[in-house]
Design a protein around this motif. Structure first.
Motif, mmCIF file in Angstrom:
data_model
loop_
_atom_site.group_PDB
_atom_site.id
_atom_site.type_symbol
_atom_site.label_atom_id
_atom_site.label_comp_id
_atom_site.label_asym_id
_atom_site.label_seq_id
_atom_site.Cartn_x
_atom_site.Cartn_y
_atom_site.Cartn_z
ATOM 1 N N GLY A 1 0.562 -1.118 -0.170
ATOM 2 C CA GLY A 1 0.074 0.041 -0.710
ATOM 3 C C GLY A 1 1.000 1.495 0.074
ATOM 4 N N LEU A 2 1.807 1.205 0.501
ATOM 5 C CA LEU A 2 3.174 2.089 0.847
ATOM 6 C C LEU A 2 3.454 2.147 -0.854
ATOM 7 N N LEU B 1 -6.244 -7.500 -5.237
ATOM 8 C CA LEU B 1 -7.584 -7.045 -4.723
ATOM 9 C C LEU B 1 -6.724 -5.092 -4.763
ATOM 10 N N TRP B 2 -8.316 -4.515 -4.686
ATOM 11 C CA TRP B 2 -7.904 -2.771 -4.374
ATOM 12 C C TRP B 2 -9.116 -2.539 -3.642
ATOM 13 N N ASN B 3 -8.858 -1.539 -3.287
ATOM 14 C CA ASN B 3 -9.595 -1.332 -1.473
ATOM 15 C C ASN B 3 -9.743 0.270 -2.875
ATOM 16 N N SER C 1 -13.202 3.726 1.107
ATOM 17 C CA SER C 1 -12.766 4.891 2.885
ATOM 18 C C SER C 1 -13.114 3.994 3.670
ATOM 19 N N GLN C 2 -13.119 2.431 3.626
ATOM 20 C CA GLN C 2 -12.881 1.853 5.582
ATOM 21 C C GLN C 2 -12.500 0.373 4.675
ATOM 22 N N TRP C 3 -12.102 0.330 5.785
ATOM 23 C CA TRP C 3 -10.982 -1.688 6.296
ATOM 24 C C TRP C 3 -12.038 -2.164 5.596
ATOM 25 N N TRP C 4 -10.916 -3.388 4.837
ATOM 26 C CA TRP C 4 -11.645 -4.572 4.170
ATOM 27 C C TRP C 4 -10.683 -5.746 4.983
ATOM 28 N N GLN C 5 -11.391 -6.980 4.937
ATOM 29 C CA GLN C 5 -10.997 -8.505 5.824
ATOM 30 C C GLN C 5 -11.627 -9.032 4.819
ATOM 31 N N GLY C 6 -10.714 -9.824 4.520
ATOM 32 C CA GLY C 6 -10.859 -11.098 3.849
ATOM 33 C C GLY C 6 -10.662 -13.376 5.141
ATOM 34 N N TYR C 7 -11.522 -13.918 4.601
ATOM 35 C CA TYR C 7 -12.336 -14.476 5.927
ATOM 36 C C TYR C 7 -11.726 -15.792 5.411
ATOM 37 N N THR C 8 -10.955 -16.413 5.911
ATOM 38 C CA THR C 8 -10.602 -18.196 5.987
ATOM 39 C C THR C 8 -12.017 -19.283 5.570
ATOM 40 N N PRO D 1 -7.974 1.884 3.527
ATOM 41 C CA PRO D 1 -8.462 2.454 1.975
ATOM 42 C C PRO D 1 -7.461 2.950 1.238
ATOM 43 N N GLY D 2 -7.611 2.581 -0.076
ATOM 44 C CA GLY D 2 -6.969 2.638 -1.223
ATOM 45 C C GLY D 2 -5.455 1.561 -1.531
ATOM 46 N N LEU D 3 -5.326 0.720 -0.308
ATOM 47 C CA LEU D 3 -4.694 -0.525 -1.226
ATOM 48 C C LEU D 3 -4.996 -0.528 -2.041
#
Length: 122
Positions: free
Chosen positions: A17-18, A76-78, A81-88, A102-104
């Motif tokens: 992301g950076l 992926l691309w977010n 403006s919120q965080w997203w999570q992926g689950y197993t 956000p923005g990653l």
């Protein structure tokens, strides 16, 4: 071991992301790449660098089989403006395999991609 995978994924996504319940799945297009991701959506791709099939979300998916993306999230691309999570597991259960700020925009490590079965904004 799960903690190590999650921590490694979070660190990888942060570094990347950076450097740089509504959903829709679209077939692969001639113009592959991250730019296919609509504004204000969380997008996942079936191949690295925004290639292959795309699915994008406003809220998330309890079951990525519904978008033909189960275990196939390789980038992926977010764009929200919120965080997203992926689950197993399905229905936002199991371990959190990634947290995406956000923005990653990032590729997903090949050992993590098959473990992603549901995603949502948090």
């Amino acid at each position: 071991m799960r903690m190590t995978i999650r921590q490694g994924m979070a660190a990888a996504l942060t570094v990347a992301g950076l450097a740089g319940m509504g959903a829709l799945a679209a077939p692969a297009q001639a113009e592959a790449g991250y730019d296919r991701c609509p504004a204000a959506r969380f997008c996942i791709f079936s191949e690295p660098n925004g290639g292959g099939r795309i699915a994008y979300f406003r809220l998330g998916s309890t079951d990525l089989r519904l978008q033909n993306m189960d275990g196939q999230v390789h980038s992926l691309w977010n764009r929200t403006s919120q965080w997203w999570q992926g689950y197993t597991e399905y229905n936002y259960r199991g371990g959190v395999i990634f947290n995406v700020n956000p923005g990653l925009q990032s590729n997903v490590p090949s050992d993590v991609a098959p473990q992603i079965h549901s995603v949502r904004g948090v």
